[in-house]
Design an enzyme around this catalytic site. Structure first.
Site, short mmCIF file in Angstrom:
data_model
loop_
_atom_site.label_atom_id
_atom_site.label_comp_id
_atom_site.label_asym_id
_atom_site.label_seq_id
_atom_site.Cartn_x
_atom_site.Cartn_y
_atom_site.Cartn_z
N ASN A 44 35.17 38.05 32.42
CA ASN A 44 36.11 39.16 31.60
C ASN A 44 36.35 38.64 30.50
OD1 ASN A 44 38.11 37.06 32.36
ND2 ASN A 44 39.68 39.06 32.39
N ASN A 95 34.92 47.14 52.32
CA ASN A 95 34.34 47.85 51.17
C ASN A 95 33.48 49.18 51.85
OD1 ASN A 95 33.83 48.03 48.31
ND2 ASN A 95 31.69 47.60 48.73
N LYS A 104 30.99 42.75 33.80
CA LYS A 104 31.38 41.41 33.90
C LYS A 104 30.39 40.53 34.52
CE LYS A 104 36.27 42.95 34.52
NZ LYS A 104 37.46 42.91 35.21
N ASP A 144 40.98 37.08 35.49
CA ASP A 144 41.62 38.12 36.21
C ASP A 144 42.41 37.60 37.26
OD1 ASP A 144 40.65 40.37 34.68
OD2 ASP A 144 38.78 40.44 35.93
N SER A 148 44.23 46.92 26.11
CA SER A 148 44.02 45.52 25.48
C SER A 148 44.25 45.56 24.01
CB SER A 148 42.34 45.12 25.89
OG SER A 148 42.74 45.01 27.05
N ALA A 151 34.68 45.28 46.75
CA ALA A 151 33.91 44.12 46.81
C ALA A 151 32.92 43.95 45.21
CB ALA A 151 32.95 43.86 47.72
N ARG A 176 28.04 44.48 51.14
CA ARG A 176 28.74 43.51 49.94
C ARG A 176 30.19 42.71 50.43
NH1 ARG A 176 29.33 46.97 44.76
NH2 ARG A 176 29.29 44.90 43.59
#
Ligand code: NDP
Length: 283
Positions: free
Chosen positions: A93, A158, A72, A109, A23, A135, A163
């Site tokens: 995010n 998942n 997050k 995202d 980033s 998930a 989840r």
């Protein structure tokens, strides 16, 4: 410290681990391209210190944060306000402070993934059968944007089936059925798009998908993870003759572009940034 450094607006990406983050490179390319002076750092924050660190960053005049694994959901919870897409995801995010001093959470995202698939790669998602693996925060973040593309159906698979089932129940509709379960429960219908949103790539593994899986002739596979070499999921998809396989570098750059736009009001050009990152990694 020079005057230029003193005047630079402060940004950071926070996570744990964070050493791998591209980033800072991406945002400095955007800043250069748009003639802006920003200071963007990657910061490792101890798992117990996240909320306190964020508060201090903004109290000391910081302008904006990107948030990555494993923070997050906590970024979403600590914010004073959240955009509809962050609320839909229950994960953020992106954080910034508005003029009244409130911390605002967003989630870029989903926009990043869908822009990379539909615009950069020209993959149609409308009426497709999508298999979504994982998930966690990343998958929660992208589901609303994927459903906005009007696929035929989505199955969320998942390691912890509950989840996936909970996520599916929250998103299923008459218009677009969303179902979920464990990897052994993946239906044997022909998938058009398979998206890996698990963190298995970080440990050089891949989700335990059944051998009985079927693929449509134009099936495409996307791994949200990225790195120098193809991930185990990408290698698995290529070995099964999947038509096109992509890693998540384009998603990373696109979610960063959306963040940059929200902070700075200018949308940077992304293709050249993806190309130079690929060239730098030898890809
Ligand atoms: P989370 O920790 O929130 O979720 C991790 C997910 O991976 C869960 O579904 C978890 O399953 C699953 N998982 C972890 N280990 C295994 C394993 N050994 N076998 C099977 N499943 C496993 O992470 P995120 O959702 O935030 O991130 C997921 C991935 O997406 C990461 O690789 C991250 O780098 C990538 N990402 C890429 C972005 C980009 O811009 N390209 C943006 C965001 C994320 P369970 O629920 O059972 O624990």
């Amino acid at each position: 410290m020079t005057n230029t450094q003193m005047l630079r607006d402060r940004f950071a990406v926070v996570g744990n681990p964070i050493g791998h983050s591209l980033s800072p490179t991406i945002h400095s390319a955007f800043a250069q391209q748009t003639n802006q002076a920003i200071d963007y750092q990657a910061v490792l924050v101890a798992v117990d210190d996240f909320e306190q660190w964020v508060q201090q960053f903004f109290d000391e005049g910081g302008h904006g944060l990107n948030v990555t694994l494993p923070f997050k959901t906590r970024a979403f919870t600590l914010a004073d306000q959240a955009t509809p897409r962050a609320q839909a995801a229950g994960a953020a995010n992106f954080l910034m402070r508005d003029e009244a001093g409130s911390i605002i959470a967003d989630n870029t995202d989903g926009k990043g993934l869908v822009t990379d698939m539909t615009v950069n790669a020209d993959w149609p998602l409308r009426d497709t059968r999508i298999l979504l693996l994982g998930a966690g925060g990343a998958v929660r973040g992208v589901i609303p944007a994927l459903l906005a593309e009007a696929p035929h159906c989505v199955f969320v698979a998942n390691r912890t089936p509950d989840r996936a089932q909970q996520l599916a129940q929250a998103w299923t509709s008459d218009a677009i059925p969303v179902s979920g379960g464990g990897y052994h429960e993946v239906p044997t219908e022909a998938w058009d798009v398979i998206i890996n949103g698990t963190s298995t790539g970080l440990s050089n593994e891949m989700p335990a998908l059944p051998e009985s899986m079927a693929f449509s002739p134009l099936c495409r596979a996307y791994d949200m993870a990225y790195g120098r070499a193809p991930t185990p999921f990408m290698a698995w998809a290529s070995a099964r003759g999947v038509a096109e396989v992509l890693d998540g570098l384009g998603m990373l750059v696109e979610q960063a572009a959306e963040s940059f736009f929200l902070w700075r009001g200018e949308y940077p050009e992304t293709t050249s940034v993806v190309s130079s990152l690929r060239a730098a990694s030898g890809g």
